[in-house]
Design a protein around this motif. Structure first.
Motif, PDB file in Angstrom:
ATOM      1  N   ASN A   1       0.855  -1.490  -0.219  1.00 25.75           N
ATOM      2  CA  ASN A   1       0.112   0.204  -0.098  1.00 25.75           C
ATOM      3  C   ASN A   1       1.018   1.412  -0.108  1.00 25.75           C
ATOM      4  O   ASN A   1       0.828   2.369  -0.577  1.00 25.75           O
ATOM      5  CB  ASN A   1      -0.611  -0.301   1.263  1.00 25.75           C
ATOM      6  N   ILE A   2       1.883   1.177   0.773  1.00 26.81           N
ATOM      7  CA  ILE A   2       2.395   2.705   0.393  1.00 26.81           C
ATOM      8  C   ILE A   2       3.822   2.268  -0.160  1.00 26.81           C
ATOM      9  O   ILE A   2       3.368   3.711  -0.796  1.00 26.81           O
ATOM     10  CB  ILE A   2       3.775   2.191   2.264  1.00 26.81           C
ATOM     11  N   ARG A   3       4.268   1.506  -1.662  1.00 24.75           N
ATOM     12  CA  ARG A   3       4.717   1.372  -2.230  1.00 24.75           C
ATOM     13  C   ARG A   3       4.050   2.222  -3.429  1.00 24.75           C
ATOM     14  O   ARG A   3       4.105   2.766  -4.169  1.00 24.75           O
ATOM     15  CB  ARG A   3       5.161   0.440  -2.308  1.00 24.75           C
ATOM     16  N   ALA A   4       2.551   1.714  -3.241  1.00 23.84           N
ATOM     17  CA  ALA A   4       1.720   2.110  -4.871  1.00 23.84           C
ATOM     18  C   ALA A   4       1.115   3.711  -4.429  1.00 23.84           C
ATOM     19  O   ALA A   4       1.422   4.513  -5.191  1.00 23.84           O
ATOM     20  CB  ALA A   4       0.674   1.187  -3.882  1.00 23.84           C
ATOM     21  N   PHE A   5       1.264   4.052  -2.624  1.00 28.26           N
ATOM     22  CA  PHE A   5       0.565   5.791  -2.964  1.00 28.26           C
ATOM     23  C   PHE A   5       2.161   7.084  -2.973  1.00 28.26           C
ATOM     24  O   PHE A   5       2.077   7.299  -3.130  1.00 28.26           O
ATOM     25  CB  PHE A   5       0.861   5.514  -1.241  1.00 28.26           C
TER      26      PHE A   5
ATOM     27  N   ALA B   1      -1.161  14.437  -2.252  1.00 26.24           N
ATOM     28  CA  ALA B   1      -1.064  13.249  -1.022  1.00 26.24           C
ATOM     29  C   ALA B   1      -1.625  13.088   0.374  1.00 26.24           C
ATOM     30  O   ALA B   1      -2.162  12.695   1.023  1.00 26.24           O
ATOM     31  CB  ALA B   1       1.100  12.723  -0.677  1.00 26.24           C
ATOM     32  N   ARG B   2      -1.250  14.695   0.818  1.00 25.48           N
ATOM     33  CA  ARG B   2      -1.736  15.280   2.726  1.00 25.48           C
ATOM     34  C   ARG B   2      -3.659  14.589   2.442  1.00 25.48           C
ATOM     35  O   ARG B   2      -4.437  14.107   2.702  1.00 25.48           O
ATOM     36  CB  ARG B   2      -1.857  16.568   2.761  1.00 25.48           C
ATOM     37  N   ILE B   3      -4.046  15.606   0.977  1.00 23.76           N
ATOM     38  CA  ILE B   3      -6.311  15.557   1.128  1.00 23.76           C
ATOM     39  C   ILE B   3      -5.547  13.630   0.685  1.00 23.76           C
ATOM     40  O   ILE B   3      -6.473  13.299   1.243  1.00 23.76           O
ATOM     41  CB  ILE B   3      -6.241  15.976  -0.062  1.00 23.76           C
ATOM     42  N   ALA B   4      -5.093  12.792  -0.094  1.00 22.53           N
ATOM     43  CA  ALA B   4      -5.539  11.794  -0.123  1.00 22.53           C
ATOM     44  C   ALA B   4      -4.889  10.982   0.388  1.00 22.53           C
ATOM     45  O   ALA B   4      -6.428   9.647   1.312  1.00 22.53           O
ATOM     46  CB  ALA B   4      -4.429  11.438  -1.695  1.00 22.53           C
ATOM     47  N   MET B   5      -4.182  10.616   1.309  1.00 16.80           N
ATOM     48  CA  MET B   5      -3.924  10.454   2.294  1.00 16.80           C
ATOM     49  C   MET B   5      -5.766  10.689   3.324  1.00 16.80           C
ATOM     50  O   MET B   5      -5.877   9.777   4.381  1.00 16.80           O
ATOM     51  CB  MET B   5      -2.306  10.691   3.251  1.00 16.80           C
TER      52      MET B   5
ATOM     53  N   GLY C   1      -5.797  -0.338  -5.744  1.00 15.46           N
ATOM     54  CA  GLY C   1      -6.674  -0.148  -6.727  1.00 15.46           C
ATOM     55  C   GLY C   1      -7.633   1.186  -5.988  1.00 15.46           C
ATOM     56  O   GLY C   1      -7.667   2.479  -6.887  1.00 15.46           O
ATOM     57  N   ARG C   2      -8.160   1.198  -4.574  1.00 14.05           N
ATOM     58  CA  ARG C   2      -8.664   2.485  -3.618  1.00 14.05           C
ATOM     59  C   ARG C   2      -7.456   3.553  -4.114  1.00 14.05           C
ATOM     60  O   ARG C   2      -8.198   4.665  -4.114  1.00 14.05           O
ATOM     61  CB  ARG C   2      -9.460   1.993  -2.820  1.00 14.05           C
ATOM     62  N   ILE C   3      -6.528   3.786  -3.445  1.00 10.86           N
ATOM     63  CA  ILE C   3      -5.527   4.389  -3.129  1.00 10.86           C
ATOM     64  C   ILE C   3      -5.365   4.820  -4.851  1.00 10.86           C
ATOM     65  O   ILE C   3      -4.845   6.371  -4.845  1.00 10.86           O
ATOM     66  CB  ILE C   3      -3.761   4.225  -3.557  1.00 10.86           C
ATOM     67  N   GLU C   4      -4.955   4.452  -6.487  1.00 16.11           N
ATOM     68  CA  GLU C   4      -5.049   5.395  -6.991  1.00 16.11           C
ATOM     69  C   GLU C   4      -6.273   6.348  -7.233  1.00 16.11           C
ATOM     70  O   GLU C   4      -6.405   7.430  -8.216  1.00 16.11           O
ATOM     71  CB  GLU C   4      -5.073   4.004  -8.290  1.00 16.11           C
ATOM     72  N   GLU C   5      -7.530   5.710  -6.945  1.00 14.07           N
ATOM     73  CA  GLU C   5      -9.175   6.442  -7.364  1.00 14.07           C
ATOM     74  C   GLU C   5      -8.895   7.673  -6.365  1.00 14.07           C
ATOM     75  O   GLU C   5      -9.663   8.621  -6.769  1.00 14.07           O
ATOM     76  CB  GLU C   5     -10.020   5.763  -6.821  1.00 14.07           C
TER      77      GLU C   5
END
Length: 433
Positions: free
Chosen positions: A145-149, A179-183, A195-199
């Motif tokens: 997960n962290i690598r994808a992010f 990145a802050r908003i996505a996190m 998949g959810r991270i990309e979206e």
């Protein structure tokens, strides 16, 4: 017959008068020739006297005429240098007094009309977590997960012992904000997988882009600057997340535009053009993370491609000394930029850079002849130079301060301006016994 006799007698009288005049002229010529001989004799006599007197003076003075000329020239040059230095100091003092009176009023009125607060921005963002168990879900199985992010946002996610928080680190503030908003969205939703991270990242990008577009439109509406090219608007919005010495660049550009407009109004200049120049003078800072080159070169090329006027192009290059200022609004812009960047609290710099700047200031000041001590004071805003009274005269102080200031401009990079003060003290000591 009688008439002929009368004419003959008349002609005889005229001939006799002509003979008499000719004799008078000949006597006059003889007198002039004799006088000319006397004058020539006197001239030779006086030239001999002058040569004799020069020889006497050379014997008394102990030097030749050439040496006396050189000595006289040396003294005249010394006096001329002293008078010139004194005149320079007087002119500078008079110009400073008159300029300060007018400039102080104009700048004060402009500053009174605008007040902006700035908070220093760092290169990291902290995302709060509801609990420490969320850290494991952010990392994911074997760190997927962290690598994808990190791969999709281009940032570093730091998961350490900080309780209920992770740190998002990036040099590019736009990426860091995405990145802050996505996190935050991922943490709030709880579903964290590639998949959810990309979206979520795509949604965060759209949010940030919309935020930048709104910020650019709001700045233009607030200043009354219209008809900007869409590429300039895009770059202007990106400046919402750019900082220089901790000062937000969009806020800085808006503040400079306001100050330039107020001062231009007081001076009777083109207010709309002054605001446009102030808003776009640092536009290149919105491109420095994506392109090679200084912000001056990037901003100049962008505005030139987008058809901006020569006043704006001159403002971009002249406010950093890349070219001479050709318009009165450019001079006003340069002053407004210095006011915005130099006021206390507007900018900050790292402690190491700060110390190096102070050391370089003192090194430059002590490199000049006649300087005994120097001190960088007021957080590097002023350098105070103590000179040896015997080595530096009052007239030479103005020249020393001018040379020091010009060298600081050439060799140092600093926000705002630096005041150079030269102090000369003469002491007379005696004892009463």
């Amino acid at each position: 017959m009688r008439r002929l006799d009368d004419r003959e007698s008349l002609l005889d009288r005229k001939y006799s008068m002509l003979d008499e005049k000719q004799q008078q002229l000949e006597r006059r010529v003889e007198e002039l020739e004799s006088r000319e001989k006397v004058v020539d004799e006197n001239r030779l006599k006086y030239e001999g006297l002058i040569v004799e007197e020069q020889r006497k003076l050379e014997r008394v003075a102990g030097m030749s005429v050439e040496k006396a000329k050189r000595e006289l020239m040396r003294r005249i040059e010394g006096e001329a240098h002293a008078e010139a230095a004194q005149r320079v100091r007087q002119i500078k003092e008079e110009a400073t007094r008159s300029a300060e009176r007018e400039g102080r009023n104009i700048v004060a009125m402009a500053i009174e009309k605008i007040a902006a607060d700035h908070a220093a921005e760092a290169t990291v963002s902290v995302v709060p977590l509801p609990n420490d168990e969320m850290k494991g879900r952010i990392i994911g199985r074997e760190g997927r997960n962290i690598r994808a992010f990190e791969n999709q946002t281009g940032v570093d996610v730091i998961v350490d012992d900080t309780p209920e928080a992770v740190i998002v680190s990036a040099f590019d503030p736009v990426r860091r904000e995405i990145a802050r908003i996505a996190m935050e969205k991922l943490v709030a939703d709880g579903r964290i997988h590639p998949g959810r991270i990309e979206e979520v990242i795509q949604k965060a990008k759209k949010e940030v882009e919309e935020s930048m577009r709104e910020a650019a439109e709001e700045a233009c509406y607030e200043l009354g600057v219209h008809e900007l090219h869409h590429n300039i608007m895009e770059t202007l919005g990106r400046m919402k997340y750019r900082t220089s010495y901790g000062q937000n660049q969009l806020q800085h550009s808006k503040e400079v535009a306001h100050l330039t407009g107020h001062m231009a109004a007081e001076l009777g200049l083109n207010v709309q053009m002054a605001k446009r120049m102030g808003l776009l003078h640092d536009i290149g800072k919105g491109m420095t993370h994506e392109h090679e080159g200084t912000h001056v070169e990037l901003g100049f090329e962008l505005c030139k491609r987008c058809g901006e006027s020569d006043q704006v192009l001159n403002a971009i290059r002249a406010h950093h000394g890349e070219e001479p200022a050709r318009y009165p609004e450019t001079f006003v812009l340069t002053a407004a930029d210095a006011v915005s960047g130099a006021r206390p609290g507007a900018r900050r710099e790292s402690f190491e850079a700060y110390v190096k700047r102070l050391e370089k200031l003192e090194e430059i000041a002590t490199s000049f002849e006649g300087v005994s001590k120097c001190f960088a004071i007021q957080a590097g805003r002023e350098v105070r130079i103590m000179v040896t009274p015997e080595a530096v005269s009052d007239e030479e102080m103005a020249v020393l301060s001018e040379n020091t200031a010009r060298r600081i401009e050439q060799e140092l990079q600093y926000p705002g301006q630096i005041k150079v003060v030269v102090v000369r003290e003469t002491r007379a000591v005696d004892f009463a016994r």
